[in-house]
Write a protein that holds these residues in place. Structure first.
Motif, PDB file in Angstrom:
ATOM      1  N   LYS A 121     -23.117 -16.828  85.143  1.00 55.28           N
ATOM      2  CA  LYS A 121     -23.716 -18.083  85.569  1.00 55.28           C
ATOM      3  C   LYS A 121     -22.604 -19.065  85.910  1.00 55.28           C
ATOM      4  O   LYS A 121     -21.474 -18.944  85.396  1.00 55.28           O
ATOM      5  N   ARG A 155     -26.931 -28.244  89.734  1.00 56.53           N
ATOM      6  CA  ARG A 155     -26.370 -27.342  88.718  1.00 56.53           C
ATOM      7  C   ARG A 155     -24.856 -27.241  88.852  1.00 56.53           C
ATOM      8  O   ARG A 155     -24.130 -27.291  87.864  1.00 56.53           O
ATOM      9  N   SER A 170     -23.027 -30.247  87.630  1.00 57.81           N
ATOM     10  CA  SER A 170     -22.944 -30.345  86.170  1.00 57.81           C
ATOM     11  C   SER A 170     -21.772 -29.555  85.598  1.00 57.81           C
ATOM     12  O   SER A 170     -21.358 -29.789  84.464  1.00 57.81           O
ATOM     13  N   VAL A 171     -21.231 -28.624  86.371  1.00 58.34           N
ATOM     14  CA  VAL A 171     -20.043 -27.875  85.941  1.00 58.34           C
ATOM     15  C   VAL A 171     -18.828 -28.808  85.867  1.00 58.34           C
ATOM     16  O   VAL A 171     -17.890 -28.577  85.107  1.00 58.34           O
ATOM     17  N   GLU A 183     -21.953 -22.016  85.015  1.00 56.69           N
ATOM     18  CA  GLU A 183     -21.433 -22.827  83.917  1.00 56.69           C
ATOM     19  C   GLU A 183     -20.157 -22.229  83.318  1.00 56.69           C
ATOM     20  O   GLU A 183     -19.369 -22.938  82.682  1.00 56.69           O
TER      21      GLU A 183
END
Length: 390
Positions: free
Chosen positions: A77, A110, A113-114, A79
């Motif tokens: 993923k 998404r 947000s990393v 993240e």
């Protein structure tokens, strides 16, 4: 993961991106779109490429399994990207570029947000700008495309059978292109652009408006893809415009030629020759430093001198350009419009398509893919331009 020759090529492409990043104040880019992944890695994979203003890119791969290399990191993923960057002592970028023109809202959220402490900026134009001027290897690929595409076009006369529909004709063309080596896919830029292997436009269908930003339209055979051939029989006194895709190696050339069925209206013949005249003028103008807008405006001057403005770049619905960059995607930068601020650079590759739609006859005109050289435009798709009879 790569041969030494290809590694040098990919580092050259990375350096082009890095130059654009520096010019735009972008500290790092996280690349996710297929066209840009292919550009920087010579393959499409599910995952991301992280590139800073200096140094080698890092390839974060989700699928497929089996890719190897010093800078290949498998993740489940996105993240996990931040953790790997921290392990490599890579500082958090102040500005992180994401392809916000391409990513969905949720994906952009998404990926943002990393990098919670970074300013997210749109890197779409940074990457398009880097791809606009081709490397020597890219030019070689496009030369190869031009050879294959024109070879397929040379078989058009033997494909036509009297009583054929435009769709039947296109299917035969698609078969020839695939046998010639086409990968069978036209990669286009933008969520609002869709096409199959190209367009075959006969008679009045060429004047049918389409929602897509093409020079000429066509209703297609289904409202789910309203562009191109519509399945009607091709008849005497009309033209058929062939604008089929030339993707044979991940890069593309773009070529259009027109054939006629018997005699056609004199205005159609005149418009076709004016298209060729425009191309000759563009070939001379197209040197490094030439303003793209000047090319468009000169084309319009020629059209108006011949009283053909009502039919230029469409009739019922018009397109506001006369050409576009071409490469990994069929429609790249620069776009030849009157408002463009772009200036030609050596090794740009552009398709120029001065087309006309004559009511009752169909579409006429010629499109070639060109390489910008110091001496003008070099035609990568040389093929007879006359409107021959089928």
């Amino acid at each position: 993961m790569y041969s030494s020759e290809l590694k040098v090529e990919l580092m050259l492409r990375a350096s082009k991106i890095q130059e654009k990043m520096k010019a735009n104040g972008v500290d790092a880019c996280l690349i996710a779109g297929n066209a840009n992944l292919y550009y920087i890695s010579d393959r499409v994979f599910r995952g991301y490429v992280y590139i800073e203003q200096q140094g080698e890119p890092i390839y974060f791969v989700i699928r497929p399994v089996g890719l190897k290399g010093t800078n290949v990191v498998y993740i489940r993923k996105p993240e996990q990207i931040a953790e790997e960057l921290a392990n490599r002592n890579i500082a958090t970028p102040q500005k992180i570029g994401l392809e916000l023109d391409w990513l969905t809202f949720n994906d952009a959220k998404r990926l943002s947000s990393v990098f919670p402490n970074s300013e997210v900026v749109n890197s779409t134009m940074v990457l398009k700008g880097a791809r606009m001027v081709k490397t020597d290897l890219e030019v070689a690929k496009m030369r190869e495309d031009g050879v294959h595409q024109t070879k397929a076009y040379s078989k058009v006369p033997e494909l036509y059978k009297e009583g054929m529909t435009d769709l039947e004709f296109q299917i035969e063309l698609e078969r020839i292109l695939r046998l010639e080596g086409s990968i069978g896919f036209a990669r286009v830029s933008g969520h609002l652009m869709e096409i199959n292997l190209g367009s075959v436009l006969n008679g009045e269908n060429a004047d049918s408006p389409t929602p897509f930003d093409f020079a000429v339209g066509g209703t297609g055979v289904n409202k789910s893809l309203p562009v191109g051939a519509n399945g009607e029989v091709m008849r005497k006194g009309t033209t058929v415009m062939v604008d089929m895709n030339g993707n044979f190696n991940g890069h593309q050339t773009d070529i259009t030629r027109v054939w006629r069925f018997g005699k056609v209206d004199e205005m159609a013949e005149k418009a076709h020759e004016v298209s060729r005249q425009i191309l000759r003028e563009m070939e001379k103008m197209g040197v490094p430093g030439c303003k793209v807008a000047d090319m468009y405006n000169r084309a319009i001057e020629i059209v108006e001198q011949h009283g053909l403005a009502d039919y230029f770049m469409g009739h019922t619905q018009k397109a506001a350009f006369i050409g576009h960059g071409v490469g990994i995607e069929l429609n790249e930068m620069p776009v030849l419009t009157p408002r463009s601020k772009d200036v030609l650079e050596k090794n740009m590759t552009i398709a120029i398509e001065p087309k006309f739609v004559v009511p009752g006859v169909g579409a006429v005109g010629v499109e070639n893919t060109y390489l910008v050289t110091n001496n003008g435009l070099e035609n990568l798709t040389p093929f007879p331009e006359e409107m021959a009879e089928l």
